[in-house]
Design a protein around this motif. Sequence first.
Motif, PDB file in Angstrom:
ATOM      1  N   ASP A 393       1.006  -1.177   0.004  1.00 26.19           N
ATOM      2  CA  ASP A 393      -0.092   0.074  -0.054  1.00 26.19           C
ATOM      3  C   ASP A 393       0.903   1.245  -0.086  1.00 26.19           C
ATOM      4  O   ASP A 393       1.661   1.366   0.681  1.00 26.19           O
ATOM      5  CB  ASP A 393      -0.868  -0.119   1.420  1.00 26.19           C
ATOM      6  CG  ASP A 393      -1.736   1.202   1.228  1.00 26.19           C
ATOM      7  OD1 ASP A 393      -1.883   1.657   0.194  1.00 26.19           O
ATOM      8  OD2 ASP A 393      -2.420   1.520   2.622  1.00 26.19           O
ATOM      9  N   HIS A 394       0.727   2.123  -0.948  1.00 28.51           N
ATOM     10  CA  HIS A 394       1.470   3.315  -0.835  1.00 28.51           C
ATOM     11  C   HIS A 394       0.440   4.618  -1.131  1.00 28.51           C
ATOM     12  O   HIS A 394      -0.386   4.491  -1.683  1.00 28.51           O
ATOM     13  CB  HIS A 394       2.698   3.205  -1.877  1.00 28.51           C
ATOM     14  CG  HIS A 394       2.267   3.144  -3.236  1.00 28.51           C
ATOM     15  ND1 HIS A 394       1.362   2.464  -3.857  1.00 28.51           N
ATOM     16  CD2 HIS A 394       2.961   3.694  -4.542  1.00 28.51           C
ATOM     17  CE1 HIS A 394       1.329   2.519  -4.909  1.00 28.51           C
ATOM     18  NE2 HIS A 394       2.277   3.323  -5.494  1.00 28.51           N
ATOM     19  N   THR A 398      -2.250  13.708  -6.322  1.00 21.41           N
ATOM     20  CA  THR A 398      -2.029  14.470  -7.584  1.00 21.41           C
ATOM     21  C   THR A 398      -0.804  15.588  -7.500  1.00 21.41           C
ATOM     22  O   THR A 398       0.060  15.889  -7.995  1.00 21.41           O
ATOM     23  CB  THR A 398      -3.238  15.220  -8.056  1.00 21.41           C
ATOM     24  OG1 THR A 398      -4.374  14.313  -8.179  1.00 21.41           O
ATOM     25  CG2 THR A 398      -3.032  15.979  -9.237  1.00 21.41           C
ATOM     26  N   ASP A 485      -4.929  15.200   4.421  1.00 19.30           N
ATOM     27  CA  ASP A 485      -5.214  13.843   4.801  1.00 19.30           C
ATOM     28  C   ASP A 485      -4.881  13.911   6.482  1.00 19.30           C
ATOM     29  O   ASP A 485      -4.008  14.365   6.928  1.00 19.30           O
ATOM     30  CB  ASP A 485      -4.246  12.605   4.125  1.00 19.30           C
ATOM     31  CG  ASP A 485      -4.857  12.322   2.995  1.00 19.30           C
ATOM     32  OD1 ASP A 485      -6.115  11.738   2.944  1.00 19.30           O
ATOM     33  OD2 ASP A 485      -4.071  12.556   1.824  1.00 19.30           O
ATOM     34  N   ARG A 500      -9.550  12.053   4.511  1.00 16.86           N
ATOM     35  CA  ARG A 500      -9.275  13.682   4.540  1.00 16.86           C
ATOM     36  C   ARG A 500      -9.883  14.141   5.419  1.00 16.86           C
ATOM     37  O   ARG A 500     -10.847  13.693   6.038  1.00 16.86           O
ATOM     38  CB  ARG A 500      -9.945  13.966   2.961  1.00 16.86           C
ATOM     39  CG  ARG A 500      -9.554  13.203   1.671  1.00 16.86           C
ATOM     40  CD  ARG A 500      -8.340  13.926   1.076  1.00 16.86           C
ATOM     41  NE  ARG A 500      -8.076  15.153   1.151  1.00 16.86           N
ATOM     42  CZ  ARG A 500      -7.245  15.828   0.486  1.00 16.86           C
ATOM     43  NH1 ARG A 500      -6.216  15.172  -0.208  1.00 16.86           N
ATOM     44  NH2 ARG A 500      -7.332  17.053   0.216  1.00 16.86           N
ATOM     45  N   ARG A 511     -11.081  11.087  -7.216  1.00 15.61           N
ATOM     46  CA  ARG A 511     -11.126  12.242  -6.108  1.00 15.61           C
ATOM     47  C   ARG A 511     -12.160  13.421  -6.508  1.00 15.61           C
ATOM     48  O   ARG A 511     -12.158  13.888  -7.637  1.00 15.61           O
ATOM     49  CB  ARG A 511      -9.616  12.849  -6.066  1.00 15.61           C
ATOM     50  CG  ARG A 511      -9.597  14.217  -5.084  1.00 15.61           C
ATOM     51  CD  ARG A 511      -8.015  14.288  -5.026  1.00 15.61           C
ATOM     52  NE  ARG A 511      -7.863  15.592  -4.448  1.00 15.61           N
ATOM     53  CZ  ARG A 511      -6.599  16.200  -4.195  1.00 15.61           C
ATOM     54  NH1 ARG A 511      -5.521  15.456  -4.484  1.00 15.61           N
ATOM     55  NH2 ARG A 511      -6.488  17.431  -3.852  1.00 15.61           N
TER      56      ARG A 511
HETATM   57  P1  AMP Z   1      -5.662  11.704  -5.916  1.00 12.85           P
HETATM   58  O1  AMP Z   1      -5.073  13.211  -5.850  1.00 12.85           O
HETATM   59  O2  AMP Z   1      -6.577  11.812  -6.907  1.00 12.85           O
HETATM   60  O3  AMP Z   1      -4.507  10.714  -6.212  1.00 12.85           O
HETATM   61  O4  AMP Z   1      -6.287  11.510  -4.382  1.00 12.85           O
HETATM   62  C1  AMP Z   1      -5.203  11.685  -3.489  1.00 12.85           C
HETATM   63  C2  AMP Z   1      -5.972  11.211  -2.259  1.00 12.85           C
HETATM   64  O5  AMP Z   1      -6.302   9.793  -2.319  1.00 12.85           O
HETATM   65  C3  AMP Z   1      -5.209  11.344  -1.064  1.00 12.85           C
HETATM   66  O6  AMP Z   1      -5.054  12.711  -0.430  1.00 12.85           O
HETATM   67  C4  AMP Z   1      -5.719  10.466   0.078  1.00 12.85           C
HETATM   68  O7  AMP Z   1      -6.958  10.852   0.746  1.00 12.85           O
HETATM   69  C5  AMP Z   1      -6.196   9.174  -0.796  1.00 12.85           C
HETATM   70  N1  AMP Z   1      -5.039   8.277  -0.927  1.00 12.85           N
HETATM   71  C6  AMP Z   1      -4.282   8.033  -1.917  1.00 12.85           C
HETATM   72  N2  AMP Z   1      -3.536   6.821  -1.653  1.00 12.85           N
HETATM   73  C7  AMP Z   1      -3.888   6.414  -0.494  1.00 12.85           C
HETATM   74  C8  AMP Z   1      -3.638   5.367   0.645  1.00 12.85           C
HETATM   75  N3  AMP Z   1      -2.619   4.463   0.007  1.00 12.85           N
HETATM   76  N4  AMP Z   1      -4.118   5.305   1.512  1.00 12.85           N
HETATM   77  C9  AMP Z   1      -4.989   6.013   1.833  1.00 12.85           C
HETATM   78  N5  AMP Z   1      -5.426   7.275   1.276  1.00 12.85           N
HETATM   79  C10 AMP Z   1      -4.990   7.372  -0.074  1.00 12.85           C
END
Ligand code: AMP
Length: 636
Positions: A393-394, A398, A485, A500, A511
């Motif tokens: 899990d990573h 954006t 987050d 979030r 998102r």
């Molecule tokens: P995006 O900008 O569309 O990639 O979405 C980013 C948001 O997705 C982050 O601020 C998190 O809220 C959520 N997110 C992405 N990867 C993870 C992860 N591995 N674990 C928990 N939340 C994640």
Amino acid sequence: MTNTYHSDEYAQVYARSLTEPESFWSEQAAHIPWMKAPETILDQDENGVWRWFSDGVMNSCFVALDQHVEQGRGDQTALIYDSPVTGTVEKYSYSELLAKTAVIAGGLADLGVSKGDVVVIYMPMVPETAAAMLACARIGAIHSVVFGGFAPKELAMRIDDANPKVILAASCGIEVDRVIPYQPLLNDAIDLAEHKPDHVVMLQRPQCEAVLSAPRDVDWRAWESGASPVGCVPVAATDPLYVLYTSGTTGKPKGIVRDNGGHAVALNYSMGAVYGVGIGDVYWAASDVGWVVGHSYIVYGPLFAGCTTILYEGKPVKTPDAGAFWRVLAQHRVKSFFVAPTAFRAMRKEDPDCELLQQYDISSLEYQFVAGERLDPPTYHWLKEHLDVPVIDHWWQTETGWSICANMAGIELLESKAGSCTLPAPGWDLRVLDADGQEVGPNQEGAIVIKAPLPPSAFPTVWKDHQRFEDSYWSEYPGFYLTGDGGYRDEDGYVFVMGRTDDVINVAGHRLSTGRIEEVVAEHPAIAECAVVGIADPEKGQVPVGLLLMKDGVNQDEGALQSELVQAVRSAVGPIANFKRAIVVPRLPKTRSGKILRQVIRKMIDGQEYVVPSTIDDPGIVDELRDTLSRNGWLG
Ligand code: AMP
Ligand code: COA
């Protein structure tokens, strides 16, 4: 907080990235070809933002394509287009993809596009989309890809903000077996937008031909066959490569700007260090080029690193079944695979015991990566049970372009913990702060922030709105980037991202802004006020639901109202919003200053404990709301 890591190797790399950032990243910069190598590794721009490699000159398309051909890898497969929805598998070698890209770049130049101009790309998952992005990079133009699932209004907002000279489009997308004509959506968007592009170049797909009206509309194939290839234009490392819009707390999307040099260095580094792949390895990110994952890990990252990337036009299920991913992994001998957990939840629903996997040999697979939303423990355990490889899990965004936290497969795999994205990747000085800006102790939740300077690839500004960059990300904790987050670190420093803390929600890995959906709902003539919150959903992760206050004297049937609102959100935001439920309530809980207590509402519906803040206007409203929701079967 002191980190107690299990591995010396990771700990040393990570510590060095923070104590000697310039030498660390200048070593990584040496792995990409420069037209002029940077001498200044890190400095601040006129806005005081830390920038990487500011005097370096390069071209991202050269890094992605030309360098590999020049180094004798022209015959290696660069891109595999695998499209179960059209029954196509096509392979492009590095030489072929370069030739196609150089011609498209020439075609763009013929239309008057040059360095610094913006090109909007509204296209499905076809090879021309990747080539178009690279073609923009080749001539120093700035691409802005808009995901096909967005409705015309969303596209119009992006057109008005980005002001593209040209829009590249395709005649349709294909959703499983449904053809979605793009031209009507695009034409509506251009009608709605104030800014008008000079040209729309339309890739005609046989499933649905668009009717072109000259001189604005140009037929892609005629345009491509009439163009001559052009070379790479030198750009500064700090020049923008692309603008990608993402949801913020307000209805207006934020144009995240990515630069060229830092992006290439960080992404090239991440392919080895995070994903454990290099030249000749097959890497697959099952996302869409409309999202950052598609930018970073379908197009740029794997090509920078000389991998073979897969562009998959299909779904995890129904194209044709829940074995679709296993088929692709087996057929193309994928080594490292990256996808959002929601896709596995869709597969698990249709094939709970993962029986379809038995039909395929996925022994080439070495790592399974997930991101885009929280990896819920049931999905983690399902993957652990059925896959014989590390499940990693990573966490990233954006804004960052690559992972903030990961189990670094290419450095040293650490013990993983369910629900954690492990430890910060090199360059990310991560802290968890309380409301007063103090670091919290182990296992205590707070706001996850990153101390400046952020590593290469992190965004330097919001497109044409630097103030928004400062206000949204840097004003709450000066000197620290607010990720948006919340979460905590355990006693070993492992990071747990819990969700979030703002009004952004994550629906099936997409998102979205609840604020934007609220704007649409509030436009309905029967609605006086509304709150949209993202509640937990077993398949999509989260889905938005609406709580509605009707205008006095309006007496509309609730079922009919809900259908109208669902339709309104579909046509204003897009089907990906997955807005399907709304309920009329007598009052909404608010603070004395009038802020709706969305977190209380969300937690109430999710059956979590909630704390009613002392600033509440009328505590009785919370009980009243509970009652209404309970009577209507909204509280499980
Ligand atoms: P995006 O900008 O569309 O990639 O979405 C980013 C948001 O997705 C982050 O601020 C998190 O809220 C959520 N997110 C992405 N990867 C993870 C992860 N591995 N674990 C928990 N939340 C994640
Ligand atoms: N163009 C047009 N419509 C689209 C679309 C596109 N590109 N993508 C999705 N839609 C539509 C769907 O057809 C569906 O329409 P419907 O309500 O009429 O049925 C609606 O939007 C909802 O889509 P979604 O929630 O995505 O469900 P799905 O069943 O189509 O797909 C997944 C499920 C899991 C495959 C998909 O959500 C997915 O791939 N998510 C991961 C996203 C991702 O990669 N994020 C990046 C972080 S890793």
